[in-house]
Design an enzyme around this catalytic site. Sequence first.
Site, PDB file in Angstrom:
ATOM      1  N   LYS A 149     -22.784  18.934 -72.104  1.00  0.00           N
ATOM      2  CA  LYS A 149     -23.053  19.854 -70.998  1.00  0.00           C
ATOM      3  C   LYS A 149     -24.515  20.282 -71.119  1.00  0.00           C
ATOM      4  CE  LYS A 149     -20.638  23.510 -68.512  1.00  0.00           C
ATOM      5  NZ  LYS A 149     -20.787  22.885 -67.189  1.00  0.00           N
ATOM      6  N   GLU A 182     -15.795  12.129 -61.761  1.00  0.00           N
ATOM      7  CA  GLU A 182     -15.469  13.547 -61.589  1.00  0.00           C
ATOM      8  C   GLU A 182     -16.177  14.038 -60.331  1.00  0.00           C
ATOM      9  OE1 GLU A 182     -17.079  16.010 -64.734  1.00  0.00           O
ATOM     10  OE2 GLU A 182     -18.947  14.877 -64.792  1.00  0.00           O
TER      11      GLU A 182
HETATM   12  N1  PMP Z   1     -17.625  18.570 -64.594  1.00  0.00           N
HETATM   13  C1  PMP Z   1     -18.867  19.051 -64.485  1.00  0.00           C
HETATM   14  C2  PMP Z   1     -19.989  18.114 -64.195  1.00  0.00           C
HETATM   15  C3  PMP Z   1     -19.105  20.430 -64.642  1.00  0.00           C
HETATM   16  O1  PMP Z   1     -20.349  20.917 -64.538  1.00  0.00           O
HETATM   17  C4  PMP Z   1     -18.024  21.294 -64.905  1.00  0.00           C
HETATM   18  C5  PMP Z   1     -18.256  22.761 -65.105  1.00  0.00           C
HETATM   19  N2  PMP Z   1     -18.638  23.402 -63.916  1.00  0.00           N
HETATM   20  C6  PMP Z   1     -16.733  20.746 -64.972  1.00  0.00           C
HETATM   21  C7  PMP Z   1     -16.576  19.381 -64.839  1.00  0.00           C
HETATM   22  C8  PMP Z   1     -15.541  21.604 -65.246  1.00  0.00           C
HETATM   23  O2  PMP Z   1     -15.554  22.046 -66.587  1.00  0.00           O
HETATM   24  P1  PMP Z   1     -14.959  23.458 -67.010  1.00  0.00           P
HETATM   25  O3  PMP Z   1     -13.523  23.427 -66.643  1.00  0.00           O
HETATM   26  O4  PMP Z   1     -15.185  23.524 -68.478  1.00  0.00           O
HETATM   27  O5  PMP Z   1     -15.710  24.500 -66.252  1.00  0.00           O
END
Ligand code: PMP
Length: 288
Positions: A149, A182
């Site tokens: 991330k 995603e």
């Molecule tokens: N994919 C991406 C690219 C993201 O930036 C995020 C978070 N906003 C998610 C998936 C979802 O992750 P999380 O459930 O940990 O917020």
Amino acid sequence: MKIYLNDKLVDREDAKVSVFDHGLLYGDGIFEGIRLYDGCVFKLDEHLERLEYSAKAIMLQMPWSREEIAEAVCETCRANGLKDGYIRLVVTRGVGSLGLSIKNCDKPQLIIIADTIQLYPKEFYENGLKIITVPTRRSNPAALPPTVKSLNYLNNILAKIEAQHLGYHEAIMLNDQGYIAECTGDNVFVVHKGELITPAASAGALRGITRDTALEIAEELGIPWREANLTRYDIWVADELFLTGTAAEIVPIVEVDARPIGNGKPGPITGRFLEVFRRIVSKQGTML
Ligand code: PMP
């Protein structure tokens, strides 16, 4: 508003980082988006574990322990009198010289912003969201792994721009092999013939904390789940589709690429996931 910067809380006006910070110069850093529900930080330990993994992957040595960061997160929420909100935790490589080398970056910066959250409109949850697939591909895990991330979100931003230009809020990104990866800021799930299916991290998905929660909910509800390579066809013919994310929580998708999903209305299984999710977040987490 108080912002946590390195080792103390400062006023918003004083929360500044150097123009020589490699987080700014190169997107060299990592972050987490975390939710605060009713005075409890949801899945804080899981977020901090992911942060540590991101740091390790980009060889950024954080000088703070997990406990220290956890306390700083809670302290920031308390200082701002929050009970519900969104926490943005950022770690940058820190100040260095012009040039990619990290050799001179010897002091990573820790930034914690805790604020109220701008919730998605109610109609997204009630009527579902219409989305599209976009041309920009999710970066190959062998280049910049989407499991990190990182502060470098240009790949996702380009996809978001494409979606917004066409009048959509969110988009599905494919990986370089053409399989579903995603959404631009959320994970995606298919419900087909009573089974829950989601792309694996190796297909270009972030290991979302909400994604993991959705899988826990599937276990609780006795709904079989698996990770698989999904094509656009699999999405178009899904009975139900939903996306998950810290800010979004669980949002039903009712149309992809102009094809209605199921009967074009939020499906019953998605509804059950959202119901259980709301119950879980209201009574779990690290108390401030
Ligand atoms: N994919 C991406 C690219 C993201 O930036 C995020 C978070 N906003 C998610 C998936 C979802 O992750 P999380 O459930 O940990 O917020």
